[in-house]
Scaffold this motif. Structure first.
Motif, PDB file in Angstrom:
ATOM      1  N   HIS A  77       0.913  -1.399   0.276  1.00  9.92           N
ATOM      2  CA  HIS A  77       0.448  -0.169   0.184  1.00  9.92           C
ATOM      3  C   HIS A  77       1.060   0.914  -0.041  1.00  9.92           C
ATOM      4  CE1 HIS A  77      -3.559  -1.856   0.989  1.00  9.92           C
ATOM      5  NE2 HIS A  77      -3.104  -2.574   1.026  1.00  9.92           N
ATOM      6  N   TRP A  78       0.247   2.379  -0.500  1.00 11.24           N
ATOM      7  CA  TRP A  78       1.018   3.957  -0.322  1.00 11.24           C
ATOM      8  C   TRP A  78      -0.083   4.675  -0.063  1.00 11.24           C
ATOM      9  CZ3 TRP A  78      -1.201   8.115  -2.164  1.00 11.24           C
ATOM     10  CH2 TRP A  78       0.183   9.266  -2.458  1.00 11.24           C
ATOM     11  N   THR A  79       0.127   5.085   0.679  1.00 14.28           N
ATOM     12  CA  THR A  79      -0.743   6.930   1.704  1.00 14.28           C
ATOM     13  C   THR A  79       0.241   7.485   2.356  1.00 14.28           C
ATOM     14  OG1 THR A  79      -2.850   6.393   2.281  1.00 14.28           O
ATOM     15  CG2 THR A  79      -1.085   5.199   3.925  1.00 14.28           C
ATOM     16  N   ASP A  80      -0.944   8.724   1.834  1.00 15.05           N
ATOM     17  CA  ASP A  80      -0.360  10.112   2.874  1.00 15.05           C
ATOM     18  C   ASP A  80      -1.784  10.133   3.496  1.00 15.05           C
ATOM     19  OD1 ASP A  80      -1.570  11.128   0.971  1.00 15.05           O
ATOM     20  OD2 ASP A  80      -0.644  12.343  -0.275  1.00 15.05           O
ATOM     21  N   GLN A  81      -2.884   9.327   3.940  1.00 15.28           N
ATOM     22  CA  GLN A  81      -3.691  10.079   4.763  1.00 15.28           C
ATOM     23  C   GLN A  81      -3.886   8.559   5.536  1.00 15.28           C
ATOM     24  OE1 GLN A  81      -5.518  12.373   4.047  1.00 15.28           O
ATOM     25  NE2 GLN A  81      -2.960  13.283   2.777  1.00 15.28           N
ATOM     26  N   PRO A  82      -4.215   9.154   6.304  1.00 16.52           N
ATOM     27  CA  PRO A  82      -5.089   8.176   8.076  1.00 16.52           C
ATOM     28  C   PRO A  82      -5.832   7.755   7.052  1.00 16.52           C
ATOM     29  CG  PRO A  82      -4.885  10.217   8.516  1.00 16.52           C
ATOM     30  CD  PRO A  82      -4.632  10.790   7.262  1.00 16.52           C
ATOM     31  N   TYR A  83      -6.151   6.259   7.348  1.00 17.24           N
ATOM     32  CA  TYR A  83      -7.174   5.203   6.722  1.00 17.24           C
ATOM     33  C   TYR A  83      -8.051   5.825   7.703  1.00 17.24           C
ATOM     34  CZ  TYR A  83      -9.278   0.418   5.403  1.00 17.24           C
ATOM     35  OH  TYR A  83      -9.565  -0.558   4.414  1.00 17.24           O
ATOM     36  N   ARG A  84      -9.274   4.250   8.622  1.00 18.11           N
ATOM     37  CA  ARG A  84     -10.024   3.939   9.357  1.00 18.11           C
ATOM     38  C   ARG A  84      -9.698   3.404  10.150  1.00 18.11           C
ATOM     39  NH1 ARG A  84     -13.514   0.986   8.290  1.00 18.11           N
ATOM     40  NH2 ARG A  84     -13.582  -0.498   5.393  1.00 18.11           N
ATOM     41  N   TRP A  85     -10.366   3.855  11.851  1.00 15.94           N
ATOM     42  CA  TRP A  85     -10.376   2.857  12.892  1.00 15.94           C
ATOM     43  C   TRP A  85     -11.437   1.570  12.032  1.00 15.94           C
ATOM     44  CZ3 TRP A  85      -8.280   2.796  17.560  1.00 15.94           C
ATOM     45  CH2 TRP A  85      -8.056   3.638  17.711  1.00 15.94           C
ATOM     46  N   HIS A  86     -10.714   0.388  12.469  1.00 13.17           N
ATOM     47  CA  HIS A  86     -11.853  -0.683  12.176  1.00 13.17           C
ATOM     48  C   HIS A  86     -10.845  -2.166  13.147  1.00 13.17           C
ATOM     49  CE1 HIS A  86      -7.415  -0.705   9.932  1.00 13.17           C
ATOM     50  NE2 HIS A  86      -7.963  -2.158   9.425  1.00 13.17           N
ATOM     51  N   VAL A  87     -11.671  -3.268  12.545  1.00  9.10           N
ATOM     52  CA  VAL A  87     -10.971  -4.115  13.149  1.00  9.10           C
ATOM     53  C   VAL A  87     -11.546  -5.211  11.534  1.00  9.10           C
ATOM     54  CG1 VAL A  87     -11.690  -6.325  14.685  1.00  9.10           C
ATOM     55  CG2 VAL A  87     -12.336  -4.075  15.495  1.00  9.10           C
ATOM     56  N   ASN A  88     -10.575  -5.798  11.591  1.00  4.71           N
ATOM     57  CA  ASN A  88     -10.027  -6.929  10.855  1.00  4.71           C
ATOM     58  C   ASN A  88     -10.289  -8.652  10.612  1.00  4.71           C
ATOM     59  OD1 ASN A  88      -7.236  -5.029  10.655  1.00  4.71           O
ATOM     60  ND2 ASN A  88      -7.788  -6.357   8.884  1.00  4.71           N
ATOM     61  N   ASP A  89     -11.299  -9.041  10.049  1.00  7.42           N
ATOM     62  CA  ASP A  89     -12.416 -10.222   9.921  1.00  7.42           C
ATOM     63  C   ASP A  89     -11.012 -11.329  10.933  1.00  7.42           C
ATOM     64  OD1 ASP A  89     -11.180 -10.329   7.968  1.00  7.42           O
ATOM     65  OD2 ASP A  89     -13.301 -11.443   7.164  1.00  7.42           O
ATOM     66  N   GLY A  90      -9.746 -10.972  10.484  1.00  3.35           N
ATOM     67  CA  GLY A  90      -9.097 -11.999  11.024  1.00  3.35           C
ATOM     68  C   GLY A  90      -7.573 -11.083  11.482  1.00  3.35           C
ATOM     69  N   GLU A  91      -6.524 -12.192  11.555  1.00  5.70           N
ATOM     70  CA  GLU A  91      -5.537 -11.610  12.041  1.00  5.70           C
ATOM     71  C   GLU A  91      -4.632 -10.615  11.033  1.00  5.70           C
ATOM     72  OE1 GLU A  91      -3.470 -14.924  14.969  1.00  5.70           O
ATOM     73  OE2 GLU A  91      -3.165 -15.084  12.373  1.00  5.70           O
ATOM     74  N   GLU A  92      -3.593  -9.795  11.603  1.00 10.04           N
ATOM     75  CA  GLU A  92      -3.380  -8.551  10.281  1.00 10.04           C
ATOM     76  C   GLU A  92      -2.378  -8.650  10.189  1.00 10.04           C
ATOM     77  OE1 GLU A  92      -3.901  -4.289   8.042  1.00 10.04           O
ATOM     78  OE2 GLU A  92      -4.722  -4.849  10.345  1.00 10.04           O
ATOM     79  N   VAL A  93      -0.859  -8.785   9.769  1.00 15.96           N
ATOM     80  CA  VAL A  93       0.323  -8.258   9.834  1.00 15.96           C
ATOM     81  C   VAL A  93       0.882  -7.082   8.696  1.00 15.96           C
ATOM     82  CG1 VAL A  93       2.866  -8.901   9.214  1.00 15.96           C
ATOM     83  CG2 VAL A  93       1.458 -10.954  10.342  1.00 15.96           C
ATOM     84  N   PHE A  94       1.363  -6.116   9.554  1.00 15.73           N
ATOM     85  CA  PHE A  94       1.391  -4.256   8.469  1.00 15.73           C
ATOM     86  C   PHE A  94       2.485  -4.272   8.604  1.00 15.73           C
ATOM     87  CE2 PHE A  94       1.137  -0.122   9.590  1.00 15.73           C
ATOM     88  CZ  PHE A  94       0.065   0.215   8.320  1.00 15.73           C
ATOM     89  N   ALA A  95       3.849  -4.138   8.141  1.00 13.65           N
ATOM     90  CA  ALA A  95       5.146  -3.886   7.901  1.00 13.65           C
ATOM     91  C   ALA A  95       5.376  -2.295   6.762  1.00 13.65           C
ATOM     92  CB  ALA A  95       5.904  -4.755   7.771  1.00 13.65           C
ATOM     93  N   VAL A  96       6.270  -1.911   7.868  1.00 14.57           N
ATOM     94  CA  VAL A  96       6.412  -0.534   7.189  1.00 14.57           C
ATOM     95  C   VAL A  96       7.150  -0.396   6.275  1.00 14.57           C
ATOM     96  CG1 VAL A  96       6.700   1.957   7.824  1.00 14.57           C
ATOM     97  CG2 VAL A  96       5.805   1.193   8.967  1.00 14.57           C
ATOM     98  N   LEU A  97       7.401  -0.279   4.892  1.00 15.43           N
ATOM     99  CA  LEU A  97       8.474  -0.253   3.862  1.00 15.43           C
ATOM    100  C   LEU A  97       8.907   0.452   4.178  1.00 15.43           C
ATOM    101  CD1 LEU A  97       7.595  -3.278   1.672  1.00 15.43           C
ATOM    102  CD2 LEU A  97       8.670  -3.488   3.777  1.00 15.43           C
ATOM    103  N   ASP A  98       8.355   1.860   3.799  1.00 19.75           N
ATOM    104  CA  ASP A  98       9.247   3.342   3.656  1.00 19.75           C
ATOM    105  C   ASP A  98       8.271   4.251   4.767  1.00 19.75           C
ATOM    106  OD1 ASP A  98      11.297   4.811   2.459  1.00 19.75           O
ATOM    107  OD2 ASP A  98       9.574   5.775   1.213  1.00 19.75           O
ATOM    108  N   GLY A  99       8.883   5.097   5.035  1.00 17.82           N
ATOM    109  CA  GLY A  99       8.022   6.220   6.145  1.00 17.82           C
ATOM    110  C   GLY A  99       8.215   5.768   7.655  1.00 17.82           C
ATOM    111  N   THR A 100       7.154   6.683   7.997  1.00 16.25           N
ATOM    112  CA  THR A 100       6.568   6.748   9.571  1.00 16.25           C
ATOM    113  C   THR A 100       4.747   6.718   9.500  1.00 16.25           C
ATOM    114  OG1 THR A 100       9.715   7.817  10.069  1.00 16.25           O
ATOM    115  CG2 THR A 100       6.946   7.354  11.678  1.00 16.25           C
TER     116      THR A 100
END
Length: 103
Positions: A31-54
């Motif tokens: 994913h590429w983004t420069d904006q917040p997502y939204r509050w959510h709860v996934n229906d399963g587990e999620e791995v979220f790895a920052v490859l570039d940025g903060t």
């Protein structure tokens, strides 16, 4: 065979994604983004790895909000039921591994 160079990936809109693989119902997306997502709860587990940025990862535990600052190379694991929202500081590129069709 694919070679993906995350630093050069951009999307037409915030949270636009490049589908990398589907591993028996588990998706791997850049994913590429420069904006917040939204509050959510996934229906399963999620791995979220920052490859570039903060990214400031906001999450709630027992009704209390916390923020984890994720730098390039950091990984956030969201258990089933973990309410969270990602807020990038400027542009960010994030590898997300989750159940196909998840939020």
């Amino acid at each position: 065979m694919k070679v993906i160079r995350p630093k050069t990936f951009t999307a037409a809109r915030a949270w636009g994604a490049l589908d990398i693989a589907n591993l028996n119902g588990t998706t791997v997306r850049l994913h590429w983004t420069d904006q917040p997502y939204r509050w959510h709860v996934n229906d399963g587990e999620e791995v979220f790895a920052v490859l570039d940025g903060t990214v400031d990862m906001h999450y709630r535990e027992a009704g209390e909000e916390h923020i984890a600052v994720l730098e390039t190379g950091d990984v956030f694991f969201a258990n089933v039921g973990c309410e969270h929202v990602a807020h990038p500081r400027g542009e960010a590129r994030i590898l997300v591994i989750e159940r196909e069709g998840s939020v």
